[in-house]
Design an enzyme around this catalytic site. Structure first.
Site, mmCIF file in Angstrom:
data_model
loop_
_atom_site.group_PDB
_atom_site.id
_atom_site.type_symbol
_atom_site.label_atom_id
_atom_site.label_comp_id
_atom_site.label_asym_id
_atom_site.label_seq_id
_atom_site.Cartn_x
_atom_site.Cartn_y
_atom_site.Cartn_z
ATOM 1 N N ARG A 34 0.817 -1.222 0.000
ATOM 2 C CA ARG A 34 0.000 0.000 0.000
ATOM 3 C C ARG A 34 0.851 1.272 0.000
ATOM 4 O O ARG A 34 0.408 2.311 -0.502
ATOM 5 C CB ARG A 34 -0.949 -0.013 1.210
ATOM 6 C CG ARG A 34 -2.054 1.060 1.146
ATOM 7 C CD ARG A 34 -3.101 0.830 2.219
ATOM 8 N NE ARG A 34 -4.200 1.788 2.155
ATOM 9 C CZ ARG A 34 -4.444 2.716 3.076
ATOM 10 N NH1 ARG A 34 -3.669 2.793 4.149
ATOM 11 N NH2 ARG A 34 -5.448 3.549 2.948
ATOM 12 N N ILE A 60 -6.939 7.973 -0.758
ATOM 13 C CA ILE A 60 -6.891 6.524 -0.913
ATOM 14 C C ILE A 60 -7.821 5.971 0.160
ATOM 15 O O ILE A 60 -7.751 6.361 1.325
ATOM 16 C CB ILE A 60 -5.446 5.986 -0.757
ATOM 17 C CG1 ILE A 60 -5.410 4.458 -0.947
ATOM 18 C CG2 ILE A 60 -4.829 6.381 0.563
ATOM 19 C CD1 ILE A 60 -3.985 3.894 -0.957
ATOM 20 N N SER A 61 -8.719 5.091 -0.242
ATOM 21 C CA SER A 61 -9.761 4.638 0.677
ATOM 22 C C SER A 61 -9.205 3.816 1.833
ATOM 23 O O SER A 61 -8.137 3.206 1.732
ATOM 24 C CB SER A 61 -10.800 3.793 -0.076
ATOM 25 O OG SER A 61 -11.517 4.571 -0.993
ATOM 26 N N GLN A 62 -9.949 3.798 2.905
ATOM 27 C CA GLN A 62 -9.647 2.948 4.055
ATOM 28 C C GLN A 62 -9.572 1.492 3.583
ATOM 29 O O GLN A 62 -10.445 1.033 2.843
ATOM 30 C CB GLN A 62 -10.758 3.111 5.088
ATOM 31 C CG GLN A 62 -10.630 2.237 6.312
ATOM 32 C CD GLN A 62 -11.884 2.295 7.174
ATOM 33 O OE1 GLN A 62 -12.889 2.866 6.769
ATOM 34 N NE2 GLN A 62 -11.825 1.711 8.349
#
Length: 212
Positions: A34, A60-62
């Site tokens: 990530r 950036i999404s959880q």
């Protein structure tokens, strides 16, 4: 770059405790670095279960939400092979999808983000992704219809163009709302659409017509 991440394994274990049960999704999360999708100043936060800014007013999404939305696609009644993603962003969600589905098409309205995401797909040897710079509200009709569509920004109302690009039995996963957003799972049944509300979420807005 080889798809592997020891810290990703720890993140996958955390997501399993949070309720993500799909072994395929957890494996993809564990293998995906990530930090590759974050600005240098935020790489130390890569394996926290939180959304993070990536510039241009986007995030950036959880990881939990990435995993949950992907899991919903895998739970579809139909076998999902071709997926349309609206909102490429950093490309993290795209990378997870690319490991699980045969063909991924992704639309991004911000050219610089699209360029960075395409470079990351190449670094990770994920070559089953095609990208388009365009208005996500319109989808990508020339490549459809799709077995599934996933939208990574919140719509004020339902984008009707996306309905028309779903195969029969296909699923549309989309956050809807402004202040109070809900994740919707919509399944096409002939000429009807069956909607299930999954949970409360928080996304940046899905902007229509503003391509930059």
């Amino acid at each position: 770059m080889r798809l592997t991440s020891r810290k990703g394994e720890s993140l996958a274990q955390l997501l399993h405790k949070e309720g993500i049960s799909s072994a395929k999704v957890l494996t993809a999360i564990a293998k995906t670095p990530r930090e590759l999708f974050l600005p240098d100043a935020l790489k130390h936060k890569a394996y926290q279960n939180t959304a993070l800014p990536i510039g241009q007013g986007q995030t950036i999404s959880q990881p939990y939400i990435v995993a949950r939305m992907t899991e919903l696609l895998l739970e579809s009644d139909n076998q999902v092979q071709t997926v349309l993603e609206i909102g490429t962003g950093s490309g993290y969600q795209t990378a997870i999808l690319a490991q699980l589905f045969t063909n991924v098409y992704s639309v991004e309205r911000i050219k610089t983000l699209q360029f960075q995401a395409k470079r990351r797909m190449n670094q990770l040897d994920l070559h089953n992704v095609k990208m388009k710079h365009g208005d996500g509200w319109l989808g990508w009709s020339s490549k459809g219809p799709y077995d599934a569509i996933i939208v990574t920004a919140a719509a004020k109302s339902m984008p009707k163009e996306l309905y028309q690009q779903l195969n029969d039995g296909g699923r549309l996963i989309i956050p809807v709302g402004e202040e109070n957003q809900q994740l919707h799972c919509i399944t096409k049944r002939g000429d009807e659409f069956e909607t299930k509300i999954i949970e409360a979420v928080r996304f940046v807005p899905l902007v229509a017509g503003d391509i930059i």
